[in-house]
Write a protein that holds these residues in place. Structure first.
Motif, PDB file in Angstrom:
ATOM      1  N   UNK A  14       0.829  -1.206   0.000  1.00  0.00           N
ATOM      2  CA  UNK A  14       0.000   0.000   0.000  1.00  0.00           C
ATOM      3  C   UNK A  14       0.863   1.255   0.000  1.00  0.00           C
ATOM      4  N   UNK A  15       1.995   1.189   0.693  1.00  0.00           N
ATOM      5  CA  UNK A  15       2.935   2.311   0.672  1.00  0.00           C
ATOM      6  C   UNK A  15       3.480   2.549  -0.727  1.00  0.00           C
ATOM      7  N   UNK A  27       3.004   8.985   1.154  1.00  0.00           N
ATOM      8  CA  UNK A  27       3.131   7.799   2.012  1.00  0.00           C
ATOM      9  C   UNK A  27       3.005   8.272   3.459  1.00  0.00           C
ATOM     10  N   UNK A  28       1.768   8.254   3.958  1.00  0.00           N
ATOM     11  CA  UNK A  28       1.441   8.696   5.306  1.00  0.00           C
ATOM     12  C   UNK A  28       0.711   7.566   6.008  1.00  0.00           C
ATOM     13  N   UNK A  29       0.938   7.409   7.284  1.00  0.00           N
ATOM     14  CA  UNK A  29       0.413   6.269   8.030  1.00  0.00           C
ATOM     15  C   UNK A  29      -1.116   6.238   8.061  1.00  0.00           C
ATOM     16  N   UNK A  30      -1.742   7.340   8.410  1.00  0.00           N
ATOM     17  CA  UNK A  30      -3.215   7.340   8.508  1.00  0.00           C
ATOM     18  C   UNK A  30      -3.899   7.017   7.188  1.00  0.00           C
ATOM     19  N   UNK A  31      -3.513   7.674   6.072  1.00  0.00           N
ATOM     20  CA  UNK A  31      -4.147   7.307   4.798  1.00  0.00           C
ATOM     21  C   UNK A  31      -3.884   5.850   4.385  1.00  0.00           C
ATOM     22  N   UNK A  50       7.476   6.123  10.081  1.00  0.00           N
ATOM     23  CA  UNK A  50       7.301   6.261   8.634  1.00  0.00           C
ATOM     24  C   UNK A  50       8.607   6.003   7.898  1.00  0.00           C
ATOM     25  N   UNK A  51       9.718   6.503   8.414  1.00  0.00           N
ATOM     26  CA  UNK A  51      11.020   6.293   7.763  1.00  0.00           C
ATOM     27  C   UNK A  51      11.361   4.808   7.654  1.00  0.00           C
ATOM     28  N   UNK A  52      10.993   4.031   8.657  1.00  0.00           N
ATOM     29  CA  UNK A  52      11.243   2.587   8.612  1.00  0.00           C
ATOM     30  C   UNK A  52      10.415   1.949   7.494  1.00  0.00           C
TER      31      UNK A  52
END
Length: 186
Positions: A14-15, A27-31, A50-52
């Motif tokens: 998904x990322x 590339x954001x966690x919530x979306x 996020x960087x990981x």
């Protein structure tokens, strides 16, 4: 019975899909969690931040577009021509895939222009793919200059074909690609 966790690979996929659609800023966690239909809490079971995730996305992409494709080609056996034909078929079949598709490839190329670490992933993947092409073309072309030219043409077609909007007279794009493939394998 506990809740089923979203697999790590789905977060990465998904990322990569988000990257292809909107670049690294998308590339954001919530979306990502919303797209997966889960809460963002599951993200932190796999990734520190996020960087990981971005690092794992690049590692996954690099592995899948180089070593995994090479393994698929080699697993079918055959001579160099058969392997090149299989490689061309695999690349065509994965054109729109979320991990190995061309939109991800182009997004990573764009990102690499602004980020040295991404550029290094891209360089390694491109070099690995070119080395493999050379190993195959050397078996059908005795001249090193011819080998290098064919490899560059194949690789350039992979990257640039979707960016070219030219018409081909009475031929379709598929016709021209088939002619090109035949020419490269002669």
């Amino acid at each position: 019975m506990g809740a089923i966790r979203t697999p790590r690979g789905r977060w990465i996929e998904e990322g990569l899909r988000a990257l292809a659609e909107g670049g690294p800023e998308a590339v954001r966690i919530e979306p990502l969690a919303q797209a997966l239909g889960v809460s963002k809490g599951g993200f932190y079971g796999y990734f520190a931040n996020r960087d990981a995730l971005l690092a794992e996305m690049l590692d996954t992409w690099e592995r899948e577009v180089s070593d995994a494709v090479i393994e698929r080609v080699e697993s079918g056996g055959g001579d160099a021509r058969a392997k090149l034909e299989r490689l061309f078929d695999i690349v065509r079949a994965t054109f729109g895939e979320p991990v190995t598709g061309i939109t991800v490839d182009l997004a990573i190329r764009d990102w690499a222009r602004r980020d040295a670490a991404v550029a290094e992933h891209l360089r390694r993947a491109d070099n690995r793919r070119m080395e493999y092409l050379r190993s195959l073309f050397r078996d059908i072309c005795p001249d090193d200059a011819d080998v290098e030219a064919r490899c560059m043409l194949v690789f350039s077609l992979r990257v640039a074909n979707p960016l070219i909007a030219a018409d081909h007279g009475t031929r379709t794009r598929a016709d021209v690609m088939a002619l090109t493939r035949d020419w490269l394998l002669r």
